[in-house]
Motif scaffolding. Structure first.
Motif, PDB file in Angstrom:
ATOM      1  N   LYS A   1       0.820  -1.214   0.000  1.00 29.11           N
ATOM      2  CA  LYS A   1       0.000   0.000   0.000  1.00 29.11           C
ATOM      3  C   LYS A   1       0.853   1.262   0.000  1.00 29.11           C
ATOM      4  CE  LYS A   1      -2.423   1.351   3.660  1.00 29.11           C
ATOM      5  NZ  LYS A   1      -3.494   1.402   4.674  1.00 29.11           N
ATOM      6  N   ARG A   2       2.011   1.198   0.623  1.00 29.26           N
ATOM      7  CA  ARG A   2       2.880   2.379   0.738  1.00 29.26           C
ATOM      8  C   ARG A   2       3.622   2.696  -0.564  1.00 29.26           C
ATOM      9  NH1 ARG A   2       5.250  -1.946   2.910  1.00 29.26           N
ATOM     10  NH2 ARG A   2       7.360  -2.474   2.263  1.00 29.26           N
ATOM     11  N   ASP A   3       3.676   1.740  -1.502  1.00 29.00           N
ATOM     12  CA  ASP A   3       4.400   1.940  -2.758  1.00 29.00           C
ATOM     13  C   ASP A   3       3.482   2.556  -3.807  1.00 29.00           C
ATOM     14  OD1 ASP A   3       6.668   0.797  -1.680  1.00 29.00           O
ATOM     15  OD2 ASP A   3       6.254  -1.194  -2.501  1.00 29.00           O
ATOM     16  N   PRO A   4       3.890   3.668  -4.396  1.00 24.50           N
ATOM     17  CA  PRO A   4       3.068   4.255  -5.449  1.00 24.50           C
ATOM     18  C   PRO A   4       3.144   3.391  -6.708  1.00 24.50           C
ATOM     19  CG  PRO A   4       5.133   5.428  -5.265  1.00 24.50           C
ATOM     20  CD  PRO A   4       5.107   4.419  -4.146  1.00 24.50           C
ATOM     21  N   PHE A   5       2.111   3.459  -7.518  1.00 32.32           N
ATOM     22  CA  PHE A   5       2.110   2.748  -8.797  1.00 32.32           C
ATOM     23  C   PHE A   5       1.329   3.576  -9.806  1.00 32.32           C
ATOM     24  CE2 PHE A   5      -0.036   0.011 -11.851  1.00 32.32           C
ATOM     25  CZ  PHE A   5       1.068  -0.550 -12.466  1.00 32.32           C
ATOM     26  N   ASP A   6       1.884   3.722 -11.000  1.00 39.44           N
ATOM     27  CA  ASP A   6       1.206   4.399 -12.102  1.00 39.44           C
ATOM     28  C   ASP A   6       1.226   3.477 -13.312  1.00 39.44           C
ATOM     29  OD1 ASP A   6       0.650   6.948 -10.880  1.00 39.44           O
ATOM     30  OD2 ASP A   6       2.807   7.344 -11.006  1.00 39.44           O
ATOM     31  N   TRP A   7       0.111   3.410 -14.020  1.00 37.29           N
ATOM     32  CA  TRP A   7       0.032   2.594 -15.219  1.00 37.29           C
ATOM     33  C   TRP A   7       0.893   3.221 -16.316  1.00 37.29           C
ATOM     34  CZ3 TRP A   7      -1.939  -2.092 -15.084  1.00 37.29           C
ATOM     35  CH2 TRP A   7      -2.853  -2.393 -14.073  1.00 37.29           C
ATOM     36  N   PRO A   8       1.644   2.393 -17.047  1.00 35.10           N
ATOM     37  CA  PRO A   8       2.441   2.938 -18.152  1.00 35.10           C
ATOM     38  C   PRO A   8       1.537   3.339 -19.318  1.00 35.10           C
ATOM     39  CG  PRO A   8       2.678   0.559 -18.072  1.00 35.10           C
ATOM     40  CD  PRO A   8       1.856   0.961 -16.870  1.00 35.10           C
ATOM     41  N   GLU A   9       2.115   4.050 -20.262  1.00 34.30           N
ATOM     42  CA  GLU A   9       1.378   4.469 -21.458  1.00 34.30           C
ATOM     43  C   GLU A   9       0.768   3.246 -22.134  1.00 34.30           C
ATOM     44  OE1 GLU A   9       2.377   6.621 -25.668  1.00 34.30           O
ATOM     45  OE2 GLU A   9       3.486   7.261 -23.888  1.00 34.30           O
ATOM     46  N   GLY A  10      -0.459   3.402 -22.599  1.00 36.88           N
ATOM     47  CA  GLY A  10      -1.156   2.303 -23.251  1.00 36.88           C
ATOM     48  C   GLY A  10      -2.115   1.569 -22.335  1.00 36.88           C
ATOM     49  N   PHE A  11      -2.115   1.907 -21.057  1.00 39.57           N
ATOM     50  CA  PHE A  11      -3.010   1.289 -20.090  1.00 39.57           C
ATOM     51  C   PHE A  11      -3.891   2.355 -19.451  1.00 39.57           C
ATOM     52  CE2 PHE A  11       0.243  -1.878 -20.428  1.00 39.57           C
ATOM     53  CZ  PHE A  11      -0.419  -3.083 -20.255  1.00 39.57           C
ATOM     54  N   GLU A  12      -5.055   1.944 -19.058  1.00 38.72           N
ATOM     55  CA  GLU A  12      -5.983   2.822 -18.346  1.00 38.72           C
ATOM     56  C   GLU A  12      -6.326   2.178 -17.010  1.00 38.72           C
ATOM     57  OE1 GLU A  12     -10.623   4.351 -18.701  1.00 38.72           O
ATOM     58  OE2 GLU A  12      -9.694   3.292 -20.371  1.00 38.72           O
ATOM     59  N   GLY A  13      -6.156   2.912 -15.942  1.00 39.98           N
ATOM     60  CA  GLY A  13      -6.539   2.409 -14.630  1.00 39.98           C
ATOM     61  C   GLY A  13      -8.052   2.364 -14.504  1.00 39.98           C
ATOM     62  N   LEU A  14      -8.557   1.293 -13.926  1.00 40.20           N
ATOM     63  CA  LEU A  14      -9.996   1.127 -13.743  1.00 40.20           C
ATOM     64  C   LEU A  14     -10.423   1.408 -12.309  1.00 40.20           C
ATOM     65  CD1 LEU A  14     -10.399  -2.183 -15.767  1.00 40.20           C
ATOM     66  CD2 LEU A  14     -11.051   0.122 -16.502  1.00 40.20           C
ATOM     67  N   ARG A  15      -9.637   0.892 -11.369  1.00 38.22           N
ATOM     68  CA  ARG A  15      -9.922   1.092  -9.941  1.00 38.22           C
ATOM     69  C   ARG A  15      -8.730   0.617  -9.147  1.00 38.22           C
ATOM     70  NH1 ARG A  15     -14.555  -3.614  -9.299  1.00 38.22           N
ATOM     71  NH2 ARG A  15     -15.501  -2.385 -10.907  1.00 38.22           N
ATOM     72  N   ASP A  16      -8.683   1.004  -7.899  1.00 40.91           N
ATOM     73  CA  ASP A  16      -7.691   0.453  -6.974  1.00 40.91           C
ATOM     74  C   ASP A  16      -8.314   0.405  -5.595  1.00 40.91           C
ATOM     75  OD1 ASP A  16      -6.279   2.874  -5.279  1.00 40.91           O
ATOM     76  OD2 ASP A  16      -6.903   3.539  -7.272  1.00 40.91           O
ATOM     77  N   LYS A  17      -7.806  -0.515  -4.792  1.00 40.87           N
ATOM     78  CA  LYS A  17      -8.373  -0.704  -3.459  1.00 40.87           C
ATOM     79  C   LYS A  17      -7.295  -1.238  -2.539  1.00 40.87           C
ATOM     80  CE  LYS A  17     -12.237  -2.060  -0.890  1.00 40.87           C
ATOM     81  NZ  LYS A  17     -12.501  -1.123   0.098  1.00 40.87           N
ATOM     82  N   ALA A  18      -7.286  -0.732  -1.311  1.00 40.40           N
ATOM     83  CA  ALA A  18      -6.321  -1.178  -0.299  1.00 40.40           C
ATOM     84  C   ALA A  18      -6.986  -2.167   0.652  1.00 40.40           C
ATOM     85  CB  ALA A  18      -5.786   0.008   0.478  1.00 40.40           C
ATOM     86  N   TYR A  19      -6.194  -3.158   1.069  1.00 41.74           N
ATOM     87  CA  TYR A  19      -6.590  -4.158   2.051  1.00 41.74           C
ATOM     88  C   TYR A  19      -5.429  -4.280   3.022  1.00 41.74           C
ATOM     89  CZ  TYR A  19      -9.766  -5.353  -1.729  1.00 41.74           C
ATOM     90  OH  TYR A  19     -10.697  -5.299  -2.735  1.00 41.74           O
ATOM     91  N   GLY A  20      -5.509  -3.661   4.177  1.00 44.38           N
ATOM     92  CA  GLY A  20      -4.390  -3.692   5.111  1.00 44.38           C
ATOM     93  C   GLY A  20      -3.167  -3.058   4.479  1.00 44.38           C
ATOM     94  N   ASP A  21      -2.071  -3.810   4.408  1.00 41.62           N
ATOM     95  CA  ASP A  21      -0.826  -3.308   3.821  1.00 41.62           C
ATOM     96  C   ASP A  21      -0.741  -3.537   2.314  1.00 41.62           C
ATOM     97  OD1 ASP A  21       0.077  -2.481   6.282  1.00 41.62           O
ATOM     98  OD2 ASP A  21       1.152  -4.353   6.693  1.00 41.62           O
ATOM     99  N   THR A  22      -1.767  -4.111   1.721  1.00 41.14           N
ATOM    100  CA  THR A  22      -1.770  -4.458   0.293  1.00 41.14           C
ATOM    101  C   THR A  22      -2.691  -3.530  -0.481  1.00 41.14           C
ATOM    102  OG1 THR A  22      -1.382  -6.782   0.826  1.00 41.14           O
ATOM    103  CG2 THR A  22      -2.321  -6.332  -1.330  1.00 41.14           C
TER     104      THR A  22
END
Length: 179
Positions: free
Chosen positions: A152-173
């Motif tokens: 959960k603490r690590d940022p993540f961005d989708w690379p070019e060519g991808f579209e993010g749909l949703r994200d959700k945290a569960y504890g540390d994940t």
């Protein structure tokens, strides 16, 4: 204990590699992940799955249990790859185990895949994940969904060519869904 949650093998226990070479996704997170995927995909029947950094193979095997027709399970840690092979054999699953790195696999193989799981060790840098995703893009079905699991603490961005749909945290994940 890791088990298949639902489908034809629901309730079956999976062998997990011993030691700290893998980090199994908890049943709670997998249950939520598959509920989200079910709503995004409309089910798993007939889908082809790619499980990178497969660990015990639980994510790919769960998708197969729910109706996917084939899974490629990729794991470079030899002990874990042997464990996955044992799980595949015990279930009689339509899966192929690849004992290579995720990057090597995507550089040498081609899909198409409808669902992709990337659940690397948390120490794997985002740049490596982005490179793998970029290499995979041409081999994904146009409606494919990719799930990335990170701390959960690590940022993540989708690379070019991808579209993010949703994200959700569960504890540390945290799970990121994209296509």
């Amino acid at each position: 204990m890791t088990r298949i949650i639902a489908g034809r093998w629901g309730g079956r226990r999976l062998t997990v590699p011993t030691g700290d070479g893998t980090r199994p996704t908890s049943d709670r997170v997998r249950e939520s992940m598959f509920a989200s995927l079910n709503s995004l995909l409309g089910g798993f029947d007939g889908l082809r799955v790619l499980d990178l950094y497969a660990g015990s193979g639980a994510l790919g095997l769960e998708a197969l249990s729910r109706g996917a027709v084939h899974a490629d399970l990729v794991e470079s840690y030899a002990k874990a790859a042997r464990t996955i092979q044992r799980n595949v054999k015990e279930l009689g699953a339509p899966a192929e185990v690849h004992a290579v790195t995720a990057q090597r696999f995507v550089d040498e193989e081609s899909g198409p895949w409808d669902v992709v799981f990337l659940d690397p060790p948390y120490a794997v840098p985002n740049a490596e994940i982005e490179a793998i995703l970029t290499a995979l893009r041409p081999y994904l079905d146009p409606d494919a969904v990719v799930v990335v699991e990170r701390a959960k603490r690590d940022p993540f961005d989708w690379p070019e060519g991808f579209e993010g749909l949703r994200d959700k945290a569960y504890g540390d994940t945290r799970l990121w869904y994209g296509h």
